[in-house]
Design a protein around this motif. Structure first.
Motif, short mmCIF file in Angstrom:
data_model
loop_
_atom_site.label_atom_id
_atom_site.label_comp_id
_atom_site.label_asym_id
_atom_site.label_seq_id
_atom_site.Cartn_x
_atom_site.Cartn_y
_atom_site.Cartn_z
N VAL A 30 0.58 -1.23 0.19
CA VAL A 30 0.04 -0.16 -0.09
C VAL A 30 0.98 1.60 -0.46
O VAL A 30 0.25 2.38 -0.87
CB VAL A 30 -0.87 0.47 0.93
N ILE A 31 2.29 1.21 0.71
CA ILE A 31 2.80 2.33 0.73
C ILE A 31 3.66 2.77 -0.97
O ILE A 31 3.74 3.34 -1.15
CB ILE A 31 3.87 1.95 1.86
N GLY A 32 4.38 1.70 -1.38
CA GLY A 32 4.49 1.77 -2.90
C GLY A 32 3.25 2.25 -3.40
O GLY A 32 3.87 2.73 -4.46
N GLY A 33 2.27 1.01 -3.48
CA GLY A 33 0.94 2.06 -4.56
C GLY A 33 1.05 3.83 -3.93
O GLY A 33 0.32 4.40 -4.85
N ALA A 173 6.11 4.68 -10.69
CA ALA A 173 4.78 4.38 -10.12
C ALA A 173 4.46 2.88 -10.25
O ALA A 173 4.62 2.09 -9.08
CB ALA A 173 3.44 5.44 -10.70
N SER A 174 5.08 1.62 -11.22
CA SER A 174 5.26 0.55 -11.21
C SER A 174 6.27 0.05 -10.49
O SER A 174 6.55 -0.91 -10.00
CB SER A 174 5.41 0.72 -12.44
N ALA A 175 7.72 1.00 -10.21
CA ALA A 175 8.78 0.88 -10.46
C ALA A 175 8.39 0.91 -8.91
O ALA A 175 9.23 -0.06 -7.43
CB ALA A 175 10.00 1.71 -10.50
N PHE A 176 7.87 1.51 -7.75
CA PHE A 176 7.62 1.89 -6.47
C PHE A 176 6.89 0.89 -6.02
O PHE A 176 6.92 0.01 -4.86
CB PHE A 176 6.85 3.04 -6.37
N ARG A 177 6.22 -0.12 -7.18
CA ARG A 177 5.68 -1.44 -6.49
C ARG A 177 6.49 -2.69 -7.03
O ARG A 177 5.19 -3.48 -6.82
CB ARG A 177 3.86 -1.36 -7.33
N LYS A 208 -4.68 -0.97 -5.74
CA LYS A 208 -3.58 -1.55 -6.28
C LYS A 208 -3.21 -2.75 -6.33
O LYS A 208 -2.96 -3.77 -7.23
CB LYS A 208 -2.94 -0.64 -6.49
N VAL A 209 -3.48 -3.33 -5.09
CA VAL A 209 -2.77 -4.66 -4.44
C VAL A 209 -3.71 -5.83 -5.10
O VAL A 209 -3.19 -6.42 -5.17
CB VAL A 209 -2.80 -5.16 -2.71
N VAL A 210 -5.71 -5.25 -5.12
CA VAL A 210 -5.90 -5.95 -5.77
C VAL A 210 -5.77 -6.54 -7.32
O VAL A 210 -5.76 -7.74 -8.52
CB VAL A 210 -7.52 -6.21 -5.11
N SER A 211 -5.84 -5.18 -8.23
CA SER A 211 -5.65 -5.87 -9.61
C SER A 211 -4.03 -6.09 -10.12
O SER A 211 -4.23 -7.14 -11.34
CB SER A 211 -6.01 -4.21 -9.86
#
Length: 280
Positions: A30-33, A173-177, A208-211
Motif C-alpha cells: 500500500v505504501i508503494g501504491g 509508479a510501477s517501480a515503486f510497486r 492496486k494490490v487487488v488488481s
C-alpha cells in the motif's frame, strides 16, 4: 449503464470490511501504491470534469462534462498492471468512468496474449476493443485520445498528455510497486465460467494490490471504475449499504453453487419440473 444485479452472499471465509485497515503483510504494498499515486499527481482519482457541490447540508460529487448515458456494453482491454503504457489507459478509463472487461496479459500468460497476436498481428499492450463502436487498437496515446473523444468532452487532461514525462512517471509508479503484476504466478488455476466483478479505480493504493493479484493470476474481470465523481459510487452504496473499495464479487464461488442448489432440490423434491427426465 444499468446497475449490476445484487451480489451473492459472501463466502464463509470472506474478510469483514474494515475502514482504513491495512493487513500487516500488505503494508509495504500500500505504501508503494501511495508513492505511485504521488508521482502521478493523483491521475485517475477524479472523473473528467469533477464537480463537488454542497446543497442543503449535503455534499455530492459529479462531473460537468461526462454524458449521463454510459456505453451499453463494457469495453475490453488487454493489459498488465506493471506496464506504464497500460497504466495511462487505466487512468483514462477511470476518468471517463466507463466499465471495462480486463483481460490480463502478464509474462507467462498465453490465452489473452495469443488472442491479441491473432487479431492485431502483434503481442503489444495495451490493446483495447470497444464493442459499442467497433473501434480497436494499440498505442496508449491513441487509446487515451479515443476514450476522451468518445466518452468525455474530447479534452485529454494534462496528466495524460505530457508525452515522455507521462510515461516516465507511470513507469516510476510501477517501480515503486516492485513491478508487481508483470509476471504470471506459477500453479494458477483457470478462471471460472463467470466474470469476477471488481469495483475499484486506478489511483487507489488499496485497489492496486487487488488488481495486481488478479493480473498475476491471469483472471479476467469486469472492472466497475469508481473514481471520485463516478455515478457507480452511488450504485455500490445501494448494493452494499456503504461505499468502500476495492469490492470484489466472484459469482463462481459462494456457500453453494447453482449445481449444488439444484442437486439438493432434487433430493428433497424429485418430482419437481427442474428434476424430471424424459425419454426421447
Amino acid at each position: 449503464m444499468a446497475s449490476s444485479s445484487p451480489p451473492p452472499p459472501p463466502t464463509p471465509d470472506a474478510p469483514t470490511p474494515r475502514l482504513f485497515y491495512v493487513r500487516p503483510d500488505n503494508a509495504l504494498k500500500v505504501i508503494g501504491g501511495s508513492l505511485g499515486l504521488a508521482v502521478r499527481a493523483g491521475a485517475g482519482a477524479l472523473v473528467a470534469g469533477y464537480k463537488p457541490s454542497a446543497a442543503g447540508g449535503t455534499f455530492s460529487e459529479s462531473s460537468s462534462v461526462l454524458p449521463a448515458t454510459r456505453p451499453a456494453k463494457p469495453l475490453v482491454v488487454y493489459e498488465f498492471t506493471a506496464c506504464p503504457f497500460c497504466r495511462k489507459v487505466r487512468e483514462a478509463l477511470s476518468m471517463v468512468d466507463v466499465d471495462v472487461v480486463v483481460k490480463p496479459t502478464p509474462k507467462g500468460e498465453t490465452a489473452h496474449r495469443g488472442y491479441v497476436s491473432d487479431v492485431g498481428g502483434k503481442a503489444m499492450f495495451p490493446y483495447l476493443e470497444d464493442p459499442n463502436t467497433g473501434w480497436a487498437g494499440y498505442e496508449s496515446d491513441a487509446i487515451v485520445k479515443y476514450l476522451f473523444e468518445t466518452y468525455a468532452d474530447g479534452s485529454v487532461p494534462l496528466s495524460l498528455s505530457l508525452g515522455g514525462l507521462t510515461t516516465l512517471t507511470a513507469g516510476a509508479a510501477s517501480a515503486f510497486r516492485g513491478m508487481s503484476g508483470s509476471t504470471a504466478v506459477e500453479g494458477r488455476q483457470p478462471p471460472g465460467p463467470e466474470l469476477i466483478e471488481l469495483w475499484a479505480y486506478e489511483a487507489s493504493p488499496f485497489c492496486k494490490v487487488v488488481s495486481e493479484r488478479l493480473c498475476e493470476l491471469g483472471l479476467p474481470h469486469l472492472l466497475h471504475t469508481a473514481a471520485r465523481g463516478s455515478v457507480k459510487r452511488a450504485e455500490l452504496k445501494e448494493l452494499t449499504g456503504r461505499f468502500q473499495v476495492p469490492y470484489l464479487v466472484d459469482p463462481n464461488t459462494g456457500p453453494e453453487t447453482k449445481d449444488e442448489v439444484l442437486e439438493k432440490l432434487c433430493e428433497e423434491t424429485p418430482e419437481s419440473d427442474e428434476c424430471r427426465t424424459y425419454d426421447v
